[in-house]
Design a protein around this motif. Structure first.
Motif, mmCIF file in Angstrom:
data_model
loop_
_atom_site.group_PDB
_atom_site.id
_atom_site.type_symbol
_atom_site.label_atom_id
_atom_site.label_comp_id
_atom_site.label_asym_id
_atom_site.label_seq_id
_atom_site.Cartn_x
_atom_site.Cartn_y
_atom_site.Cartn_z
ATOM 1 N N ARG A 132 0.861 -1.186 0.000
ATOM 2 C CA ARG A 132 0.000 0.000 0.000
ATOM 3 C C ARG A 132 0.896 1.234 0.000
ATOM 4 N NH1 ARG A 132 -0.174 1.646 5.468
ATOM 5 N NH2 ARG A 132 0.247 -0.055 6.938
ATOM 6 N N LYS A 133 0.437 2.290 -0.645
ATOM 7 C CA LYS A 133 1.322 3.420 -0.905
ATOM 8 C C LYS A 133 1.766 4.161 0.349
ATOM 9 C CE LYS A 133 -2.429 6.659 -2.036
ATOM 10 N NZ LYS A 133 -2.965 7.557 -3.101
ATOM 11 N N ASP A 134 1.021 3.989 1.478
ATOM 12 C CA ASP A 134 1.407 4.679 2.704
ATOM 13 C C ASP A 134 2.124 3.773 3.703
ATOM 14 O OD1 ASP A 134 -0.840 3.168 3.191
ATOM 15 O OD2 ASP A 134 -1.875 4.673 4.395
ATOM 16 N N LEU A 135 2.541 2.565 3.257
ATOM 17 C CA LEU A 135 3.328 1.715 4.151
ATOM 18 C C LEU A 135 4.654 2.425 4.433
ATOM 19 C CD1 LEU A 135 2.922 -1.232 5.329
ATOM 20 C CD2 LEU A 135 4.666 -1.921 3.683
ATOM 21 N N PRO A 136 5.066 2.536 5.697
ATOM 22 C CA PRO A 136 6.230 3.374 6.039
ATOM 23 C C PRO A 136 7.589 2.715 5.767
ATOM 24 C CG PRO A 136 5.298 2.428 8.029
ATOM 25 C CD PRO A 136 4.393 2.007 6.900
ATOM 26 N N VAL A 137 7.769 2.182 4.566
ATOM 27 C CA VAL A 137 9.050 1.612 4.149
ATOM 28 C C VAL A 137 9.258 1.934 2.677
ATOM 29 C CG1 VAL A 137 8.924 -0.294 5.820
ATOM 30 C CG2 VAL A 137 8.077 -0.630 3.494
ATOM 31 N N ASP A 138 10.511 1.933 2.233
ATOM 32 C CA ASP A 138 10.801 2.194 0.820
ATOM 33 C C ASP A 138 11.703 1.139 0.184
ATOM 34 O OD1 ASP A 138 9.378 4.702 0.391
ATOM 35 O OD2 ASP A 138 10.810 5.545 1.814
ATOM 36 N N ALA A 191 -7.794 -8.225 -5.840
ATOM 37 C CA ALA A 191 -6.808 -8.027 -4.768
ATOM 38 C C ALA A 191 -6.108 -6.682 -4.924
ATOM 39 C CB ALA A 191 -5.790 -9.164 -4.780
ATOM 40 N N MET A 192 -5.734 -6.337 -6.143
ATOM 41 C CA MET A 192 -5.057 -5.063 -6.368
ATOM 42 C C MET A 192 -5.957 -3.890 -6.001
ATOM 43 S SD MET A 192 -2.393 -3.363 -7.142
ATOM 44 C CE MET A 192 -1.218 -4.467 -7.970
ATOM 45 N N GLN A 193 -7.237 -3.980 -6.318
ATOM 46 C CA GLN A 193 -8.155 -2.904 -5.960
ATOM 47 C C GLN A 193 -8.215 -2.697 -4.447
ATOM 48 O OE1 GLN A 193 -9.732 -0.669 -8.002
ATOM 49 N NE2 GLN A 193 -8.391 -1.651 -9.498
ATOM 50 N N ASP A 194 -8.203 -3.780 -3.697
ATOM 51 C CA ASP A 194 -8.226 -3.651 -2.239
ATOM 52 C C ASP A 194 -6.893 -3.175 -1.677
ATOM 53 O OD1 ASP A 194 -10.865 -4.202 -1.926
ATOM 54 O OD2 ASP A 194 -10.601 -5.991 -0.669
ATOM 55 N N LEU A 195 -5.786 -3.519 -2.335
ATOM 56 C CA LEU A 195 -4.496 -2.981 -1.903
ATOM 57 C C LEU A 195 -4.466 -1.475 -2.129
ATOM 58 C CD1 LEU A 195 -1.609 -3.529 -0.833
ATOM 59 C CD2 LEU A 195 -0.885 -3.725 -3.227
ATOM 60 N N ILE A 196 -4.955 -1.034 -3.278
ATOM 61 C CA ILE A 196 -5.039 0.400 -3.565
ATOM 62 C C ILE A 196 -5.902 1.097 -2.514
ATOM 63 C CG2 ILE A 196 -5.958 2.107 -5.204
ATOM 64 C CD1 ILE A 196 -5.149 0.106 -7.448
ATOM 65 N N GLY A 198 -6.115 0.252 0.514
ATOM 66 C CA GLY A 198 -5.498 0.158 1.824
ATOM 67 C C GLY A 198 -6.088 -0.896 2.746
ATOM 68 N N HIS A 199 -6.760 -1.899 2.167
ATOM 69 C CA HIS A 199 -7.404 -2.918 2.992
ATOM 70 C C HIS A 199 -6.433 -3.989 3.495
ATOM 71 C CE1 HIS A 199 -11.323 -1.228 2.163
ATOM 72 N NE2 HIS A 199 -11.061 -1.257 0.858
ATOM 73 N N PHE A 200 -5.269 -4.082 2.887
ATOM 74 C CA PHE A 200 -4.199 -4.938 3.405
ATOM 75 C C PHE A 200 -2.869 -4.288 3.060
ATOM 76 C CE2 PHE A 200 -5.303 -6.707 -0.761
ATOM 77 C CZ PHE A 200 -4.069 -6.908 -1.368
ATOM 78 N N ASP A 201 -1.758 -4.907 3.469
ATOM 79 C CA ASP A 201 -0.469 -4.215 3.458
ATOM 80 C C ASP A 201 0.429 -4.502 2.257
ATOM 81 O OD1 ASP A 201 -0.635 -2.845 6.092
ATOM 82 O OD2 ASP A 201 -0.829 -4.911 6.807
#
Length: 326
Positions: A132-138, A191-196, A198-201
């Protein structure tokens, strides 16, 4: 009727039936064909199948429609083709998932070695680890540290039990020593729609599913599981660049029901290769990280010889890890 005349009549019927087979193959196709995609609409496999189907319709002079039949790691769709008439009008876009299913499931719905007729190997897509785009890792290093610290609460999505991305994520998690609960979907598109959303990591998926969301900044690319970067998402570093010796990809190919006449298999294979060699098809597929197989791998004989070793290669780590599904 004398015995000799009766035998002659039976022989004539037999010869007539045999003679009809080449005629049917020669005329094929005379109506609409169905390409079964054993995953939900919107995912990388579905997109690739539709691109190929459009061009094959033009080449064959008959419409090739796509039918999505998801479920059980692709087995439901492939089993639908196993049961179809062996006349060349129904075929399936099989993949590495079919090889995985032979070991993953204790009672698979079919035998990939004997119940489907390989037509042609089409393409390969690398596995991409996205978050997810706001996961605090790069970086992959930071991602691994995050998983180890938060393994009890981190959520992992997959395209479904037995999906290649799901298996690659499972093997990757084993490599780094974490156990994460998987949330299976009915395809990589949902699955990709739910990742976008933010429903999973995080999610391991084929490049065809990941490329567009990555380019549009909807998800975060952590690593491509291959040695060279993907041209379609060249800003995402590889696992090897980041110090992790881990590789994953998925092959795709067409299968027909067993007992499909060889002449029809050849026509279907030739139409597939003609579509693969079409510049517009190559351009569309390259844009989502798809690599067409090289010319020396495009014969039906090659694909036939490919299946057994693939089942063994994909089954070995599953057996070693004790991964199986009832």
């Amino acid at each position: 009727m004398s015995l000799m005349r009766a035998l002659a009549a039976v022989a004539a019927i037999g010869f007539g039936a045999i003679a009809a087979l080449p005629a049917a193959a020669q005329d094929w196709p005379t109506r609409t064909l169905t390409l079964v995609v054993p995953w939900a609409a919107g995912g990388g496999t579905d997109v690739m199948g539709r691109i190929m189907a459009r061009r094959m319709s033009e080449i064959l002079g008959q419409q090739v429609i796509v039918e999505n039949v998801p479920g059980a790691g692709g087995m439901v769709g492939s089993a639908r083709v196993v049961r179809a008439e062996p006349d060349g009008y129904t075929f399936v876009f099989g993949s590495r998932s079919d090889a995985i299913d032979m070991t993953l499931y204790k009672r698979p719905l079919y035998n990939l070695r004997t119940d489907l007729a390989p037509v042609v190997l089409v393409a390969d897509q690398p596995t991409v680890l996205v978050a997810r785009k706001d996961l605090p890792v790069d970086t992959l290093k930071d991602f691994i540290a995050y998983l180890k610290q938060n393994h009890a609460t981190v959520k992992l999505g997959s395209a479904g039990v037995g999906s290649t991305g799901g298996i690659d994520c499972e093997l990757f998690n084993q490599l780094i020593g974490v156990k994460i609960q998987e949330i299976p979907y009915r395809g990589s598109g949902p699955a990709m729609q739910d990742l976008i959303g933010g429903h999973f990591d995080y999610f391991c998926t084929i490049s065809g599913t990941a490329a567009a969301p990555l380019r549009n900044g909807l998800v975060k690319g952590i690593a491509v599981f291959r040695r060279e970067r993907l041209l379609s998402v060249s800003n995402v570093p590889t696992s090897f660049e980041q110090g992790i010796d881990f590789e994953g990809s998925t092959w795709f190919g067409f299968f027909a029901p067993k007992a499909t006449p060889p002449a029809i298999i050849k026509k279907l294979r030739d139409a597939s290769v003609a579509a693969m060699e079409t510049p517009s098809v190559q351009e569309q597929l390259a844009g989502n990280g798809t690599y067409m197989v090289s010319p020396e791998r495009r014969s039906t004989a090659y694909f036939e010889s490919f299946i057994g070793p693939e089942i063994e290669k994909n089954g070995a780590p599953l057996k070693a890890a004790g991964v199986s599904v009832d």
